[in-house]
Design a protein around this motif. Structure first.
Motif, mmCIF file in Angstrom:
data_model
loop_
_atom_site.group_PDB
_atom_site.id
_atom_site.type_symbol
_atom_site.label_atom_id
_atom_site.label_comp_id
_atom_site.label_asym_id
_atom_site.label_seq_id
_atom_site.Cartn_x
_atom_site.Cartn_y
_atom_site.Cartn_z
ATOM 1 N N VAL A 9 0.828 -1.210 0.000
ATOM 2 C CA VAL A 9 0.000 0.000 0.000
ATOM 3 C C VAL A 9 0.855 1.250 0.000
ATOM 4 C CG1 VAL A 9 -1.735 1.303 1.295
ATOM 5 C CG2 VAL A 9 -1.882 -1.199 1.149
ATOM 6 N N PHE A 10 1.901 1.263 0.808
ATOM 7 C CA PHE A 10 2.707 2.468 0.948
ATOM 8 C C PHE A 10 3.373 2.853 -0.372
ATOM 9 C CE2 PHE A 10 6.520 4.852 1.972
ATOM 10 C CZ PHE A 10 6.035 5.819 2.843
ATOM 11 N N LEU A 11 3.876 1.864 -1.108
ATOM 12 C CA LEU A 11 4.547 2.163 -2.381
ATOM 13 C C LEU A 11 3.608 2.883 -3.338
ATOM 14 C CD1 LEU A 11 6.490 -1.149 -3.184
ATOM 15 C CD2 LEU A 11 7.127 0.724 -1.660
ATOM 16 N N LYS A 12 2.372 2.407 -3.395
ATOM 17 C CA LYS A 12 1.421 2.989 -4.341
ATOM 18 C C LYS A 12 1.014 4.402 -3.936
ATOM 19 C CE LYS A 12 -0.582 -1.540 -5.367
ATOM 20 N NZ LYS A 12 -1.794 -2.366 -5.272
ATOM 21 N N ASN A 13 0.854 4.626 -2.641
ATOM 22 C CA ASN A 13 0.325 5.915 -2.162
ATOM 23 C C ASN A 13 1.379 6.986 -2.006
ATOM 24 O OD1 ASN A 13 -2.156 4.659 -2.065
ATOM 25 N ND2 ASN A 13 -2.036 4.223 0.133
ATOM 26 N N SER A 14 2.637 6.610 -1.773
ATOM 27 C CA SER A 14 3.640 7.614 -1.385
ATOM 28 C C SER A 14 4.814 7.733 -2.354
ATOM 29 C CB SER A 14 4.187 7.268 0.013
ATOM 30 O OG SER A 14 3.140 7.175 0.954
ATOM 31 N N PHE A 15 5.065 6.736 -3.169
ATOM 32 C CA PHE A 15 6.248 6.759 -4.024
ATOM 33 C C PHE A 15 5.887 7.068 -5.472
ATOM 34 C CE2 PHE A 15 9.166 3.789 -1.340
ATOM 35 C CZ PHE A 15 9.354 4.823 -0.436
ATOM 36 N N ASN A 16 6.848 7.671 -6.137
ATOM 37 C CA ASN A 16 6.726 7.906 -7.575
ATOM 38 C C ASN A 16 7.484 6.777 -8.282
ATOM 39 O OD1 ASN A 16 6.346 9.022 -10.105
ATOM 40 N ND2 ASN A 16 8.088 10.410 -9.908
ATOM 41 N N LEU A 17 6.895 5.599 -8.263
ATOM 42 C CA LEU A 17 7.559 4.404 -8.763
ATOM 43 C C LEU A 17 7.104 4.102 -10.187
ATOM 44 C CD1 LEU A 17 9.496 2.175 -7.798
ATOM 45 C CD2 LEU A 17 7.492 0.845 -7.121
ATOM 46 N N HIS A 18 8.040 4.097 -11.105
ATOM 47 C CA HIS A 18 7.739 3.779 -12.506
ATOM 48 C C HIS A 18 7.906 2.267 -12.687
ATOM 49 C CE1 HIS A 18 7.552 7.988 -13.929
ATOM 50 N NE2 HIS A 18 8.405 8.170 -12.928
ATOM 51 N N TRP A 19 6.814 1.544 -12.520
ATOM 52 C CA TRP A 19 6.849 0.093 -12.485
ATOM 53 C C TRP A 19 7.319 -0.504 -13.814
ATOM 54 C CZ3 TRP A 19 5.756 -3.011 -8.296
ATOM 55 C CH2 TRP A 19 5.178 -2.385 -7.186
ATOM 56 N N ALA A 20 8.116 -1.550 -13.698
ATOM 57 C CA ALA A 20 8.453 -2.359 -14.874
ATOM 58 C C ALA A 20 7.372 -3.415 -15.097
ATOM 59 C CB ALA A 20 9.816 -3.028 -14.685
ATOM 60 N N CYS A 21 6.942 -4.054 -14.001
ATOM 61 C CA CYS A 21 5.925 -5.107 -14.086
ATOM 62 C C CYS A 21 4.997 -4.998 -12.878
ATOM 63 C CB CYS A 21 6.573 -6.491 -14.121
ATOM 64 S SG CYS A 21 7.610 -6.800 -15.558
ATOM 65 N N VAL A 46 1.355 -11.645 -16.343
ATOM 66 C CA VAL A 46 0.827 -10.680 -17.319
ATOM 67 C C VAL A 46 1.945 -10.140 -18.205
ATOM 68 C CG1 VAL A 46 -0.332 -8.457 -17.589
ATOM 69 C CG2 VAL A 46 -1.089 -10.060 -15.813
ATOM 70 N N ASN A 47 3.134 -9.990 -17.650
ATOM 71 C CA ASN A 47 4.252 -9.393 -18.385
ATOM 72 C C ASN A 47 5.266 -10.438 -18.840
ATOM 73 O OD1 ASN A 47 3.842 -6.289 -17.909
ATOM 74 N ND2 ASN A 47 3.510 -7.237 -15.907
ATOM 75 N N ILE A 48 4.807 -11.643 -19.106
ATOM 76 C CA ILE A 48 5.734 -12.734 -19.406
ATOM 77 C C ILE A 48 6.562 -12.479 -20.657
ATOM 78 C CG2 ILE A 48 4.065 -14.064 -20.753
ATOM 79 C CD1 ILE A 48 6.736 -15.433 -18.305
ATOM 80 N N ASP A 49 6.002 -11.809 -21.662
ATOM 81 C CA ASP A 49 6.763 -11.552 -22.890
ATOM 82 C C ASP A 49 7.984 -10.686 -22.603
ATOM 83 O OD1 ASP A 49 5.008 -13.042 -24.386
ATOM 84 O OD2 ASP A 49 3.804 -11.321 -25.014
ATOM 85 N N ARG A 50 7.802 -9.653 -21.797
ATOM 86 C CA ARG A 50 8.924 -8.787 -21.429
ATOM 87 C C ARG A 50 9.954 -9.567 -20.616
ATOM 88 N NH1 ARG A 50 9.307 -2.921 -18.672
ATOM 89 N NH2 ARG A 50 11.385 -3.154 -17.805
ATOM 90 N N VAL A 51 9.476 -10.357 -19.663
ATOM 91 C CA VAL A 51 10.377 -11.110 -18.791
ATOM 92 C C VAL A 51 11.179 -12.134 -19.595
ATOM 93 C CG1 VAL A 51 10.470 -12.683 -16.823
ATOM 94 C CG2 VAL A 51 8.883 -10.760 -16.791
ATOM 95 N N VAL A 52 10.525 -12.807 -20.542
ATOM 96 C CA VAL A 52 11.207 -13.787 -21.383
ATOM 97 C C VAL A 52 12.257 -13.104 -22.258
ATOM 98 C CG1 VAL A 52 10.895 -15.313 -23.379
ATOM 99 C CG2 VAL A 52 9.393 -15.518 -21.396
ATOM 100 N N GLU A 53 11.930 -11.944 -22.804
ATOM 101 C CA GLU A 53 12.893 -11.225 -23.633
ATOM 102 C C GLU A 53 14.103 -10.801 -22.816
ATOM 103 O OE1 GLU A 53 14.630 -9.876 -26.988
ATOM 104 O OE2 GLU A 53 12.825 -11.107 -26.784
ATOM 105 N N GLU A 54 13.884 -10.340 -21.580
ATOM 106 C CA GLU A 54 15.005 -10.016 -20.692
ATOM 107 C C GLU A 54 15.862 -11.250 -20.448
ATOM 108 O OE1 GLU A 54 12.876 -6.540 -17.933
ATOM 109 O OE2 GLU A 54 13.273 -8.540 -17.124
ATOM 110 N N TYR A 55 15.195 -12.350 -20.211
ATOM 111 C CA TYR A 55 15.896 -13.615 -19.951
ATOM 112 C C TYR A 55 16.795 -13.995 -21.133
ATOM 113 C CZ TYR A 55 16.202 -18.762 -19.970
ATOM 114 O OH TYR A 55 16.622 -20.059 -20.064
ATOM 115 N N ARG A 56 16.256 -13.884 -22.329
ATOM 116 C CA ARG A 56 17.041 -14.225 -23.520
ATOM 117 C C ARG A 56 18.244 -13.288 -23.679
ATOM 118 N NH1 ARG A 56 14.134 -17.460 -27.260
ATOM 119 N NH2 ARG A 56 11.867 -17.478 -26.975
#
Length: 700
Positions: free
Chosen positions: A319-331, A337-347
């Protein structure tokens, strides 16, 4: 220290991270090294990013840290300094030089003692700080593993940071919670000098993988038909992308929040089964199987801590991260949901890039022999039209024969219809398929997970410009004005390397004529068939547009290799040229079992070589001994012969003397001895001498 800070810039922060050569700490270090101090305070960070990047390292995070392994290579590109095997006094000195200290105990329990010592040592040195310091302990949600539910009647209510005092750890993570409590306690003394924070991180993924690496690797290799799920798989696992964890740390440094205990998890509520199924679907066979949890202990890839973490069942919400931080989420929504991105990173991170090769040439030039050798060297998949068709028919027959329970994931009716169409078409064409079926089967084969993961060697196909255009065509049309002369193609199935094996007709004829009858029988290498195929090949390559022209237009320029050595039946020289052109393999390399087998073979070869050398040495010793014995015998024989000859010569030379003695000396000597016996003088020798002198002189 003041001079150093002035040289670096007033906004720069020196950040210490322990074990920056480990998965999690390395990713955190890389992430922070590319960020600007204070950037997360600005809601419009994305808009001003280009201007900030143009500044020469002003206001950046300078990363230093310890390493577990000392190597000869230069330090990591993101680190300013790396320290190896420091004693406590040296380590404290390095910590005192830093503005931020990050101790990561989320993946290495051996760092617990050092983290406890570090916060205690810094706390005792607060009066000597040149400026305020931040101590961030990256811990794990395993310290929440046995926490009682918020509401026993509603087990789906997630835990939040407000519940941290109620947390109860997994039995194997009790020391982790002790370190957490110590860090929080030390941060309450004088916050203006030393601020402390705890980040309870979910299971980390992304950027090449760590705890989930086993499932990615098993899927990528394609050596098993089903990826295992250890246990029931129904447990909900809190996770976070490792770059999002690094973003949380960046925000803590910039914001210095009043909340000192933070949960770092994404929004997903994925079960263990959800995660493994998605990995298998995106990268592997698409199938999973549940196996007893105990089987995980038989896998070398997992530690006890890994098995504990994969068995975790916990619902948590940051909860705190969402309400107080300016976090630019990767996933933010999680791995599934983000498996394509994760697989590409893995490769990309692990450089597991497919190698796609096409080998062309006239009949009997050795394409298949070379293709198999290249496949073995690079661990690629050998693709021929004949085998692809046979494999596809076998798959369709298997699906068509499934019962209702097994066939839920398959279109059995569609499989039956296609199978009937293929068989009918083959029966009408003398066992051959129309091009439309062949192209579809070959495209499906090249798009299969094994070929997409490791790559392939396409053996002798396509044969014409039109076939290549039809096989590799791209789904999406590009604007005509951008690339007017380049055919549309799908880069995921189009070969990167094309090799054309060239040989003269005379060479090929001689090669076919010298093949054993058992090899030629039932193949296209009979005299009539071979000559027809040769004529067709030469005709195709004399046309205005050839298959090699197609690749040239795509700027994939074929490399021509002349096959001229009839004695090189293993095609060693041709294979070496292709390997030299393609370069190093882009895969995991040999497995542990394969390395052991290779080492065993090498050991056996060394033993055979040593045995052969020993036998050769013993043979030479026996031969030399025999030679010495023969030489000695010859020398002895010669010596005996010489002695015999000398004896004979002496015998011959002694005859005159013996005759003289017998005639002139022996009679007188006999008489003297007789007289000596009669007289018996006092001195017999003197008597004999006088007698002989007197009588010899008288006779003379």
């Amino acid at each position: 220290m003041a001079e150093e800070k002035k040289a670096i810039g007033p906004l720069t922060k020196r950040v210490f991270i322990n074990l920056i050569d480990s998965y999690s700490s390395e990713c955190i270090g890389k992430f922070l090294s590319t960020r600007v101090v204070g950037a997360s305070l600005d809601e419009a960070e994305g808009e001003g990013e280009e201007e900030e990047e143009e500044e020469e390292d002003e206001g950046t995070f300078q990363i230093v840290g310890t390493v577990a392994t000392k190597t000869e290579k230069q330090r990591s590109s993101f680190s300013l300094d790396e320290y190896y095997a420091l004693n406590r006094e040296e380590l404290l000195q390095r910590l005192m030089e830093c503005d931020v200290i990050v101790y990561n105990i989320s993946e290495n329990a051996e760092q617990l003692d050092e983290a406890s010592w570090a916060i205690s040592a810094l706390h005792s040195e607060m009066s000597n700080f040149a400026g305020p310091k931040i101590f961030i302990l990256v811990s794990t949600v395993m310290t929440w593993a046995l926490t009682k539910p918020v509401d026993p009647d509603d087990l789906e209510i997630p835990f939040t940071e407000d519940d941290y005092r109620r947390r109860r750890p997994h039995p194997n993570f009790k020391e982790h919670i002790s370190v957490e409590k110590l860090v929080l306690k030390m941060g309450k003394t004088k916050k203006s000098k030393l601020s402390t924070y705890i980040v309870a991180a979910g299971l980390q993924y992304g950027m090449g993988e760590n705890i989930f690496h086993y499932f990615f690797k098993a899927s990528w290799l394609g050596e098993v038909s089903r990826i295992p799920i250890f246990g029931s798989g129904n447990n909900v696992i809190p996770t976070i992308h490792v770059n999002d964890l690094a973003g949380v740390i960046q925000n803590i440094i910039d914001h210095k929040p009043k909340t000192h205990y933070l949960l770092a998890v994404d929004d997903s509520k994925n079960t263990f089964e959800d995660i493994v199924k998605m990995i298998s679907s995106a990268l592997g066979p698409g199938k999973t199987e549940k196996v007893p949890k105990e089987e995980a202990f038989l896998t070398k890839d997992f530690t006890q801590a890994d098995i504990d973490a994969l068995s975790l069942h916990l619902r948590a919400e940051a909860v705190f991260l969402k309400n107080s931080f300016n976090l630019h989420w990767a996933c933010e929504s999680g791995m599934v949901v983000n498996i394509d991105r994760v697989v590409e990173e893995y490769r990309q991170i692990r450089q597991l890039l497919p190698i796609r090769i096409c080998i062309l040439g006239p009949p009997a030039v050795g394409k298949t022999t070379v293709a198999k050798k290249i496949c073995k060297h690079y661990k690629l998949h050998h693709v021929t039209v004949k085998e692809a068709i046979a494999e596809r028919i076998a798959q369709l027959e298997e699906i068509a024969g499934m019962d209702s329970e097994e066939s839920e994931a398959y279109d059995t009716s569609g499989a039956r219809e296609l199978l009937e169409s293929l068989k009918e078409n083959m029966s009408q064409n003398g066992g051959r398929l129309d091009d439309r079926f062949v192209f579809q089967i070959m495209r499906d084969k090249l798009n299969s997970k094994p070929c997409r993961n490791q790559g392939f060697v396409l053996d002798g196909f396509p044969k014409t410009y039109e076939q290549a255009k039809e096989l590799f065509y791209g789904e999406e049309e590009e604007p005509e004005e951008t690339r007017p002369k380049i055919p549309q193609f799908d880069p995921k199935i189009t070969p990167e390397y094309v090799f054309a094996l060239d040989a003269t007709d005379e060479f090929l004829k001689d090669r076919v004529q010298n093949l054993p009858e058992s090899v030629v029988e039932g193949t296209n290498y009979t005299q009539d068939r071979f000559l027809r195929r040769m004529a067709v090949f030469r005709d195709r390559n004399a046309q205005e547009e050839t298959v090699l022209d197609y690749f040239d237009e795509l700027e994939i320029h074929p490399e021509h290799i002349d096959v001229t050595d009839g004695e090189d039946i293993e095609y060693t020289n041709v294979t070496k040229k292709i390997i030299r052109a393609v370069g190093k393999a882009k895969n995991y390399g040999p497995s542990a079992e394969e390395r052991e087998e290779e080492e065993r073979r090498n050991a056996e070869e060394r033993m055979k070589l040593l045995a052969a050398e020993r036998e050769e040495r013993e043979r030479k010793e026996v031969e030399e001994a025999a030679n010495r014995a023969a030489q000695l015998e010859e020398w002895s024989k010669n010596l005996r012969e010489v002695k015999s000859q000398e004896h004979e010569m002496l015998e011959v030379q002694s005859i005159p003397l013996r005759n003289y003695l017998m005639k002139n000396v022996m009679p007188t000597l006999t008489e003297a001895l007789v007289e000596c016996c009669k007289v018996k003088p006092d001195d017999p020798v003197d008597f004999l001498a006088e007698y002989l002198f007197r009588n010899c002189a008288h006779e003379g």
